[in-house]
Design a protein around this motif. Sequence first.
Motif, PDB file in Angstrom:
ATOM      1  N   ARG A  19      42.580  17.400  55.148  1.00 24.94           N
ATOM      2  CA  ARG A  19      42.880  16.411  54.108  1.00 24.94           C
ATOM      3  C   ARG A  19      43.337  15.076  54.683  1.00 24.94           C
ATOM      4  O   ARG A  19      43.124  14.034  54.082  1.00 24.94           O
ATOM      5  CB  ARG A  19      43.933  16.954  53.143  1.00 24.94           C
ATOM      6  CG  ARG A  19      43.424  18.083  52.266  1.00 24.94           C
ATOM      7  CD  ARG A  19      42.180  17.692  51.479  1.00 24.94           C
ATOM      8  NE  ARG A  19      41.780  18.753  50.574  1.00 24.94           N
ATOM      9  CZ  ARG A  19      40.926  19.731  50.884  1.00 24.94           C
ATOM     10  NH1 ARG A  19      40.349  19.749  52.087  1.00 24.94           N
ATOM     11  NH2 ARG A  19      40.633  20.672  50.012  1.00 24.94           N
ATOM     12  N   GLN A  20      44.004  15.095  55.842  1.00 20.51           N
ATOM     13  CA  GLN A  20      44.432  13.821  56.403  1.00 20.51           C
ATOM     14  C   GLN A  20      43.323  13.161  57.224  1.00 20.51           C
ATOM     15  O   GLN A  20      43.234  11.941  57.279  1.00 20.51           O
ATOM     16  CB  GLN A  20      45.716  13.983  57.219  1.00 20.51           C
ATOM     17  CG  GLN A  20      45.584  14.872  58.434  1.00 20.51           C
ATOM     18  CD  GLN A  20      46.924  15.457  58.848  1.00 20.51           C
ATOM     19  OE1 GLN A  20      47.697  15.906  58.011  1.00 20.51           O
ATOM     20  NE2 GLN A  20      47.213  15.429  60.140  1.00 20.51           N
ATOM     21  N   ILE A  21      42.449  13.985  57.827  1.00 22.29           N
ATOM     22  CA  ILE A  21      41.303  13.411  58.544  1.00 22.29           C
ATOM     23  C   ILE A  21      40.429  12.650  57.552  1.00 22.29           C
ATOM     24  O   ILE A  21      39.865  11.606  57.863  1.00 22.29           O
ATOM     25  CB  ILE A  21      40.506  14.516  59.279  1.00 22.29           C
ATOM     26  CG1 ILE A  21      41.326  15.053  60.447  1.00 22.29           C
ATOM     27  CG2 ILE A  21      39.162  13.970  59.793  1.00 22.29           C
ATOM     28  CD1 ILE A  21      40.729  16.265  61.139  1.00 22.29           C
ATOM     29  N   LEU A  23      41.513  10.961  55.280  1.00 18.00           N
ATOM     30  CA  LEU A  23      42.197   9.700  54.987  1.00 18.00           C
ATOM     31  C   LEU A  23      42.163   8.764  56.190  1.00 18.00           C
ATOM     32  O   LEU A  23      41.773   7.619  56.085  1.00 18.00           O
ATOM     33  CB  LEU A  23      43.651   9.990  54.589  1.00 18.00           C
ATOM     34  CG  LEU A  23      44.439   8.803  54.062  1.00 18.00           C
ATOM     35  CD1 LEU A  23      43.815   8.268  52.781  1.00 18.00           C
ATOM     36  CD2 LEU A  23      45.886   9.200  53.797  1.00 18.00           C
TER      37      LEU A  23
ATOM     38  N   ASN B  29      48.851  21.095  55.900  1.00 15.22           N
ATOM     39  CA  ASN B  29      49.234  19.832  56.531  1.00 15.22           C
ATOM     40  C   ASN B  29      50.300  19.100  55.737  1.00 15.22           C
ATOM     41  O   ASN B  29      50.767  18.061  56.140  1.00 15.22           O
ATOM     42  CB  ASN B  29      48.000  18.926  56.720  1.00 15.22           C
ATOM     43  CG  ASN B  29      47.590  18.241  55.430  1.00 15.22           C
ATOM     44  OD1 ASN B  29      47.613  18.834  54.366  1.00 15.22           O
ATOM     45  ND2 ASN B  29      47.205  16.984  55.522  1.00 15.22           N
ATOM     46  N   PHE B 341      30.961  17.431  55.918  1.00 19.89           N
ATOM     47  CA  PHE B 341      32.308  16.877  55.728  1.00 19.89           C
ATOM     48  C   PHE B 341      32.291  15.799  54.645  1.00 19.89           C
ATOM     49  O   PHE B 341      33.098  15.819  53.715  1.00 19.89           O
ATOM     50  CB  PHE B 341      32.786  16.292  57.060  1.00 19.89           C
ATOM     51  CG  PHE B 341      34.173  15.706  57.027  1.00 19.89           C
ATOM     52  CD1 PHE B 341      35.288  16.521  57.181  1.00 19.89           C
ATOM     53  CD2 PHE B 341      34.369  14.339  56.859  1.00 19.89           C
ATOM     54  CE1 PHE B 341      36.574  15.984  57.173  1.00 19.89           C
ATOM     55  CE2 PHE B 341      35.647  13.798  56.847  1.00 19.89           C
ATOM     56  CZ  PHE B 341      36.742  14.620  57.004  1.00 19.89           C
ATOM     57  N   PRO B 352      42.418  12.650  49.319  1.00 24.81           N
ATOM     58  CA  PRO B 352      43.177  13.010  50.508  1.00 24.81           C
ATOM     59  C   PRO B 352      44.671  13.082  50.218  1.00 24.81           C
ATOM     60  O   PRO B 352      45.179  12.311  49.402  1.00 24.81           O
ATOM     61  CB  PRO B 352      42.885  11.882  51.502  1.00 24.81           C
ATOM     62  CG  PRO B 352      41.933  10.968  50.862  1.00 24.81           C
ATOM     63  CD  PRO B 352      41.709  11.378  49.455  1.00 24.81           C
ATOM     64  N   ALA B 353      45.330  14.034  50.860  1.00 26.69           N
ATOM     65  CA  ALA B 353      46.754  14.208  50.596  1.00 26.69           C
ATOM     66  C   ALA B 353      47.487  14.364  51.910  1.00 26.69           C
ATOM     67  O   ALA B 353      47.028  15.055  52.806  1.00 26.69           O
ATOM     68  CB  ALA B 353      46.964  15.444  49.739  1.00 26.69           C
ATOM     69  N   ILE B 354      48.619  13.665  52.038  1.00 29.76           N
ATOM     70  CA  ILE B 354      49.390  13.727  53.278  1.00 29.76           C
ATOM     71  C   ILE B 354      50.859  14.002  52.996  1.00 29.76           C
ATOM     72  O   ILE B 354      51.357  13.732  51.905  1.00 29.76           O
ATOM     73  CB  ILE B 354      49.243  12.417  54.096  1.00 29.76           C
ATOM     74  CG1 ILE B 354      49.527  11.189  53.237  1.00 29.76           C
ATOM     75  CG2 ILE B 354      47.856  12.325  54.708  1.00 29.76           C
ATOM     76  CD1 ILE B 354      49.554   9.888  54.033  1.00 29.76           C
TER      77      ILE B 354
END
Lengths: 348, 582
Positions: A19-21, A23, B29, B341, B352-354
């Motif tokens: 998920r961060q890749i 971004l 993550n 991908f 996307p999530a961080i």
Amino acid sequence: MLEKITDKITEDEAALYDRQIRLWGLDAQRRLRAARVLLIGVGGLGAEVAKNIVLSGIKSLTLLDHQVVTKEAFTSQFLIPRSELGKNRAESSLGRVQLLNPMVEISADPTDVADKEDAFFTDFDVVCATCCEKQQLQRLNEICHKSDILFFAGDVFGFYGAMFSDLNTHEYAVEVKQNSAEKAIDATSAASTAPPAAKKQKTEPAEMKTVKKTTKFTRFSSALNINWREEAYVKRLKRMPKTFFIYRVLLEFRSVHRRDPSVEHVQTDKEELKQISSRLLPQIGVEPTIIQEDFYDYCFAELCCVCAVVGGVLAQEIIKAVSQKDAPHRNFFFYDGVSGDGMVDCLA
Amino acid sequence: MAINPIMMTNTDLVNSKIDLDTIDVSNLNRQFLFRKEHVGKSKALVAKESAQAFNPDANIIAHHGNIMVPEYGVDFFKKFNVVMNALDNRAARNHVNRMCLAADVPLIESGTAGYLGQVDVIKKGKTECYECQPKAAQKTFPGCTIRNTPSEPIHCIVWAKHLFNQLFGEDDPDQEVSPDTEDPEAAGDAGQSALSAEAEKDVAGGIKRKSTRVWSQEIGYDPAKLFNKFFRDDVKYLLSMENLWKKRRPPVAQDWNEVCQHSTETSLESESGLQDQRIWSMSECALMFGKSISQLKADLAARGDGGMLVWDKDDEAAMNFVTATANIRAHIYGIVTKSRFEIKSMAGNIIPAIATTNAIIAALIVMEGLKILSGNFEKCRNVFLTRQPNFRKRLLVPCTLNPPNPKCYVCCEKPEVVVKLNPKHVTVKILEDKILKGGLNMVAPDVEVDDGKGTILISSEEGETDDNHDKPLATFNIGDGTRLKCDDFLQAYEVVITIKEVEKLENEAEFEIVGDLESLLDQVAEKTDEQKKAESKNGVVAMEDEDVVMETTPTAGTKRKASQEIVSTPKKPRHDDDVIVL
């Protein structure tokens, strides 16, 4: 330097960091996995920073802290199990930090940062200092600046939080919208080889292009040494984050008392904070009234939500700096939990 | 000790899909209550366990289930002093919004997208509710673009997902994959070859909807036959609609045998580097098309008679099928092909999530919660997290709360909307599924025609009004100006629909919900400058997604202790539990 990192991301890492890749991209992730980080001070803010950067997938994290676990830790330091009361903060946090991400090398060091030789710090790519006194911050900043180590500092006092960064001369990549002239050139060069995709050009979303940029940072001491009576600074006072002055007062308290304001001595500490603000602020050229009159009611203990906000911003700045992706915030971020403002300003 | 009951609704925990109720490796993550050994387990239960370890004194109740069911009715919501949302989809957000309005409990709504995030405080009668402002509709594409003339990768991906459903999933007439002979652009020539001879055969556009599935089963999902129908015969048929290609690059039909000739056995495994990032060649796509179909065929068979598959980006075969199919179609049309991908991002609508953004937004939710619980509601703000500081140097931008939209079709006194439709075409079923549930977000509506006789059109009691399903609204004398009283008992929500009869709508839409446009526009103009600035900076975070956008539950447990210290006396302690995780 934005040199090419050749290390390959494994399939496991790609799955974990998916998920961060999406971004920040594979290149940024490759740079993260090479970063060795030293975190000084494992209090509430340190715990948030440690959690965020370990989850992001750095190479290694060293926790450096000589302080022991007190009951206060249990309100914001979620990495320390309750059974660790009275033990070393860094060592007590190690287990849970490691559980967050088994792919990152974690170590704990119970030494006082003041007892560390300068050479110790040069083994790291990033130094992030919390719970340090002003003089120590300046020393660390100096070492890092000379050795081109990314330097960060942060603290939380009750509802107030601050972070500082000195990335020296920092090169980074940033995605910008490609302007139409450049696009036209690309289109003509592409047209010779590509089949006639008549409607394609028009419908394609704005193309992004990566450009390199450079920005310069100054040392922590230059912010501390500002004379706010100087004309250039007087003008800036109105729109700048006043939390900076609250932060100055609290750093001064820490230097004088070798500790932070404590709930155990609420009344005397409040009185002392008032004293320090009326003495220190005129010294640097501002009236004590520049800060909220009752600030001392809001600056006790590390409030967990404030740790999460400042720790989130600080960790993201570390990630940005290490991955050399996107414009860093230069050079202070302040959070005021009373008003809800989170401000970035360049103080030098 | 009576502590403030706080309810947190967590995205995955309330999702009705079973597969989203469990922990995926891509969650780790940022969802720091979960570890690798938890993958596949229930999120609610693991989160409770881990959070409990952070604070052994906390009283946490984990509910594992869908929030949109009668078990969690108005009385359930009334037990709480505040509700904190960390949801990932609009339907659940709308529903919780209505439940909190009905129960008159303050709601803190939140969302993140990458580096951006926002927190909104909602209180009945005091602030805008979640549905006061119209939200941008999800991007849709005209049917003929998808079926006849794709020009971007996303068009091919949408088509590939439609094909998945046609072959293995739920039959949806809106997800037709065959050439569209009613394409207005093709008018004039479509007829000739199209409507006459070939339409009778089962090779091309004339193929009847349901027969795609039946035909595939009859041929035993033979990849070669499927490939040649969709990528050769259908394309040839499209080429016969000559008007379409006067200004476009015509598609190039592909033949299974020719494409497969170039394939080599090892081609899918030999490459170094990440498999997801590599762009497959045509022969690799064909190989994967075949491989994934045989897997999906087996999966479907395992479901038994009448079973169907639901497309899921995390299901390998389903994802491979869409990647291969979308790229083959893209190749046919000369559109750039993409890696798995990239296609996963688009097909799965992944936001996307961080960890950092989630931590900041979770903390801001709690900050606003503290103000509510300590009786300082007037101090609450909506807060935006931006990517770069705004012109006033703010990275976190607090904004004053907007008053309710007096014409809001959810939170105003007597909600009303206007719906444009053709009562001769729109059936009761379409009214229920697409307008009431899809458009107005009701869960179990009852509908009565305001005709003086109290004709019941739809009943939420199972089976009571099934006979009405396929009848057009006109059958019930519903026409221009007819008022329908719609009531959702679970949401304690009533709305009156006034029908505006029209012959046809743009883009062949079946209906259009008009609401009260004028007042909505006024409201937008009244927004504070601050908020507008923040919103334009953010582009307003779109928190619409099938994937997890954010999850605050992880931090909830750790936040609690400090909350207790600041929060004086809870305003209305009615419950002895601390945090309730739904």
